[in-house]
Design a protein around this motif. Structure first.
Motif, PDB file in Angstrom:
ATOM      1  N   PHE A  71       1.100  -1.820   0.337  1.00 35.70           N
ATOM      2  CA  PHE A  71       0.005  -0.040  -0.060  1.00 35.70           C
ATOM      3  C   PHE A  71       0.876   0.827  -0.245  1.00 35.70           C
ATOM      4  O   PHE A  71       0.620   2.008  -0.804  1.00 35.70           O
ATOM      5  CB  PHE A  71      -1.062  -0.583   1.335  1.00 35.70           C
ATOM      6  CG  PHE A  71      -1.401   1.018   1.079  1.00 35.70           C
ATOM      7  CD1 PHE A  71      -3.254   1.718   0.634  1.00 35.70           C
ATOM      8  CD2 PHE A  71      -1.302   2.178   2.611  1.00 35.70           C
ATOM      9  CE1 PHE A  71      -3.663   2.739   0.448  1.00 35.70           C
ATOM     10  CE2 PHE A  71      -2.148   3.908   2.477  1.00 35.70           C
ATOM     11  CZ  PHE A  71      -3.056   3.859   1.945  1.00 35.70           C
ATOM     12  N   LEU A  72       1.838   1.468   1.045  1.00 33.25           N
ATOM     13  CA  LEU A  72       2.635   2.649   1.063  1.00 33.25           C
ATOM     14  C   LEU A  72       3.785   3.395  -0.177  1.00 33.25           C
ATOM     15  O   LEU A  72       3.950   3.685  -0.929  1.00 33.25           O
ATOM     16  CB  LEU A  72       3.435   2.606   2.095  1.00 33.25           C
ATOM     17  CG  LEU A  72       3.161   2.676   3.362  1.00 33.25           C
ATOM     18  CD1 LEU A  72       4.047   2.387   4.549  1.00 33.25           C
ATOM     19  CD2 LEU A  72       2.028   3.953   3.635  1.00 33.25           C
ATOM     20  N   ASN A  73       4.207   1.290  -0.807  1.00 28.64           N
ATOM     21  CA  ASN A  73       5.064   1.925  -2.096  1.00 28.64           C
ATOM     22  C   ASN A  73       3.493   2.127  -3.084  1.00 28.64           C
ATOM     23  O   ASN A  73       4.206   3.408  -4.036  1.00 28.64           O
ATOM     24  CB  ASN A  73       5.009   0.020  -2.765  1.00 28.64           C
ATOM     25  CG  ASN A  73       6.239  -0.025  -2.123  1.00 28.64           C
ATOM     26  OD1 ASN A  73       7.267   0.709  -1.349  1.00 28.64           O
ATOM     27  ND2 ASN A  73       6.888  -1.989  -2.058  1.00 28.64           N
ATOM     28  N   ARG A  74       2.396   1.886  -3.341  1.00 29.32           N
ATOM     29  CA  ARG A  74       2.193   2.161  -4.041  1.00 29.32           C
ATOM     30  C   ARG A  74       1.452   4.049  -4.094  1.00 29.32           C
ATOM     31  O   ARG A  74       1.692   5.530  -4.454  1.00 29.32           O
ATOM     32  CB  ARG A  74       0.677   1.748  -4.073  1.00 29.32           C
ATOM     33  CG  ARG A  74       0.594   0.422  -4.790  1.00 29.32           C
ATOM     34  CD  ARG A  74      -0.933  -0.180  -5.804  1.00 29.32           C
ATOM     35  NE  ARG A  74      -1.644  -0.026  -4.119  1.00 29.32           N
ATOM     36  CZ  ARG A  74      -2.502  -1.219  -3.279  1.00 29.32           C
ATOM     37  NH1 ARG A  74      -1.532  -1.971  -3.391  1.00 29.32           N
ATOM     38  NH2 ARG A  74      -3.244  -0.920  -2.131  1.00 29.32           N
ATOM     39  N   ILE A  75       1.435   3.956  -2.789  1.00 32.76           N
ATOM     40  CA  ILE A  75       1.415   5.707  -2.634  1.00 32.76           C
ATOM     41  C   ILE A  75       2.733   6.676  -3.079  1.00 32.76           C
ATOM     42  O   ILE A  75       2.012   7.023  -3.730  1.00 32.76           O
ATOM     43  CB  ILE A  75       0.659   6.291  -1.356  1.00 32.76           C
ATOM     44  CG1 ILE A  75      -0.415   5.243  -0.198  1.00 32.76           C
ATOM     45  CG2 ILE A  75       1.620   7.515  -0.456  1.00 32.76           C
ATOM     46  CD1 ILE A  75      -1.817   5.962  -0.272  1.00 32.76           C
ATOM     47  N   ALA A  76       3.578   6.051  -2.399  1.00 34.47           N
ATOM     48  CA  ALA A  76       4.864   6.331  -2.947  1.00 34.47           C
ATOM     49  C   ALA A  76       5.364   6.421  -4.800  1.00 34.47           C
ATOM     50  O   ALA A  76       4.946   7.758  -4.681  1.00 34.47           O
ATOM     51  CB  ALA A  76       6.187   5.916  -2.678  1.00 34.47           C
ATOM     52  N   ASN A  77       4.412   5.816  -5.131  1.00 37.26           N
ATOM     53  CA  ASN A  77       4.715   5.740  -6.677  1.00 37.26           C
ATOM     54  C   ASN A  77       3.883   7.073  -7.213  1.00 37.26           C
ATOM     55  O   ASN A  77       4.068   6.266  -8.975  1.00 37.26           O
ATOM     56  CB  ASN A  77       5.092   4.423  -7.302  1.00 37.26           C
ATOM     57  CG  ASN A  77       6.125   3.440  -6.654  1.00 37.26           C
ATOM     58  OD1 ASN A  77       6.762   3.999  -6.343  1.00 37.26           O
ATOM     59  ND2 ASN A  77       5.607   2.240  -6.848  1.00 37.26           N
ATOM     60  N   SER A  78       2.429   6.975  -6.647  1.00 33.49           N
ATOM     61  CA  SER A  78       1.492   7.806  -7.431  1.00 33.49           C
ATOM     62  C   SER A  78       1.763   9.199  -7.349  1.00 33.49           C
ATOM     63  O   SER A  78       1.394  10.198  -7.565  1.00 33.49           O
ATOM     64  CB  SER A  78       0.268   7.855  -6.429  1.00 33.49           C
ATOM     65  OG  SER A  78       0.316   8.193  -5.424  1.00 33.49           O
ATOM     66  N   LYS A  79       3.029   9.747  -6.036  1.00 27.59           N
ATOM     67  CA  LYS A  79       3.345  11.035  -6.383  1.00 27.59           C
ATOM     68  C   LYS A  79       2.526  12.191  -6.318  1.00 27.59           C
ATOM     69  O   LYS A  79       2.213  12.685  -6.486  1.00 27.59           O
ATOM     70  CB  LYS A  79       4.144  11.537  -7.976  1.00 27.59           C
ATOM     71  CG  LYS A  79       5.500   9.957  -8.572  1.00 27.59           C
ATOM     72  CD  LYS A  79       6.821  10.906  -7.527  1.00 27.59           C
ATOM     73  CE  LYS A  79       8.137   9.983  -7.898  1.00 27.59           C
ATOM     74  NZ  LYS A  79       8.271   8.973  -6.907  1.00 27.59           N
ATOM     75  N   GLN A  80       1.671  11.657  -5.490  1.00 29.70           N
ATOM     76  CA  GLN A  80       0.294  12.840  -4.692  1.00 29.70           C
ATOM     77  C   GLN A  80      -0.071  12.637  -3.384  1.00 29.70           C
ATOM     78  O   GLN A  80       0.731  12.057  -3.114  1.00 29.70           O
ATOM     79  CB  GLN A  80      -1.278  11.480  -4.954  1.00 29.70           C
ATOM     80  CG  GLN A  80      -0.907  11.957  -6.886  1.00 29.70           C
ATOM     81  CD  GLN A  80      -2.370  10.920  -7.172  1.00 29.70           C
ATOM     82  OE1 GLN A  80      -3.000  10.648  -6.322  1.00 29.70           O
ATOM     83  NE2 GLN A  80      -2.959  11.098  -8.506  1.00 29.70           N
ATOM     84  N   ALA A  81      -0.036  13.752  -3.160  1.00 28.96           N
ATOM     85  CA  ALA A  81      -0.038  14.242  -1.510  1.00 28.96           C
ATOM     86  C   ALA A  81      -1.543  13.160  -0.864  1.00 28.96           C
ATOM     87  O   ALA A  81      -2.459  13.381  -1.705  1.00 28.96           O
ATOM     88  CB  ALA A  81      -0.043  15.707  -1.619  1.00 28.96           C
ATOM     89  N   VAL A  82      -0.603  13.374   0.453  1.00 25.91           N
ATOM     90  CA  VAL A  82      -2.423  12.240   0.820  1.00 25.91           C
ATOM     91  C   VAL A  82      -2.151  12.774   2.648  1.00 25.91           C
ATOM     92  O   VAL A  82      -1.161  13.454   3.187  1.00 25.91           O
ATOM     93  CB  VAL A  82      -1.956  10.407   0.749  1.00 25.91           C
ATOM     94  CG1 VAL A  82      -2.340  10.134  -0.785  1.00 25.91           C
ATOM     95  CG2 VAL A  82      -0.671  10.376   1.140  1.00 25.91           C
ATOM     96  N   PRO A  83      -3.387  12.472   2.285  1.00 27.56           N
ATOM     97  CA  PRO A  83      -3.733  12.372   4.171  1.00 27.56           C
ATOM     98  C   PRO A  83      -3.258  11.805   4.816  1.00 27.56           C
ATOM     99  O   PRO A  83      -3.161  10.911   4.432  1.00 27.56           O
ATOM    100  CB  PRO A  83      -5.171  13.378   4.444  1.00 27.56           C
ATOM    101  CG  PRO A  83      -5.478  11.978   3.422  1.00 27.56           C
ATOM    102  CD  PRO A  83      -4.790  12.542   2.157  1.00 27.56           C
ATOM    103  N   ILE A  84      -2.242  12.390   5.958  1.00 29.65           N
ATOM    104  CA  ILE A  84      -1.467  10.860   7.201  1.00 29.65           C
ATOM    105  C   ILE A  84      -2.312  12.121   8.658  1.00 29.65           C
ATOM    106  O   ILE A  84      -2.388  12.802   8.618  1.00 29.65           O
ATOM    107  CB  ILE A  84      -0.165  11.651   6.542  1.00 29.65           C
ATOM    108  CG1 ILE A  84       0.639   9.833   7.604  1.00 29.65           C
ATOM    109  CG2 ILE A  84       0.644  12.508   7.160  1.00 29.65           C
ATOM    110  CD1 ILE A  84       1.515   9.871   6.839  1.00 29.65           C
TER     111      ILE A  84
END
Length: 130
Positions: A71-84
């Motif tokens: 999941f975190l790899n997908r977030i990183a590869n998306s190059k998009q800002a996310v809430p955390i």
């Protein structure tokens, strides 16, 4: 003496999903820079510079077999800002995070008998800590 139950007290939610499989290092968070800086001049005068820098960081360390790695790899590869949001509940309640975080560090992959923990770093544009 108080007892600290790491698994029950600590959580991190990224893009609405609670992460699992934390390593012993868990989660670390803080401001990217100091809020102020003080300098003393040659004649002893003090100059205080206040920085209005809202950027903070959240480091998440997971075991190498954590189901949250994909999941975190997908977030990183998306190059998009996310809430955390990093949360500690218990005798002391702490919360840190923001609505626009970027994964800036993806760990190297190492598999085998001596697979190591992995750490992801998120820089948070609108960081706040309570």
């Amino acid at each position: 003496m108080s007892e600290y139950n790491f698994v029950q007290e600590l959580a991190c939610v990224v893009k609405g999903r609670a992460l699992t499989g934390y390593a012993d290092e868990g989660i670390m968070w803080g401001k990217q820079n100091e809020d102020m800086e003080m300098n003393v001049g040659a004649q002893g005068e003090v100059l205080t510079n206040i920085h209005h820098n809202p950027i903070g960081f959240i480091d998440i360390t997971l075991k190498s077999n954590s189901s949250s790695i994909t999941f975190l790899n997908r977030i990183a590869n998306s190059k998009q800002a996310v809430p955390i949001r990093a949360i500690r509940r218990g005798a002391i309640t702490e919360e840190a995070g923001g609505t626009r975080a970027w994964c800036t560090k993806v760990p190297d992959t190492r598999r085998g008998r001596n697979a190591e923990n992995v750490t992801y770093r998120f820089l948070v544009e609108d960081y706040e800590q309570r």
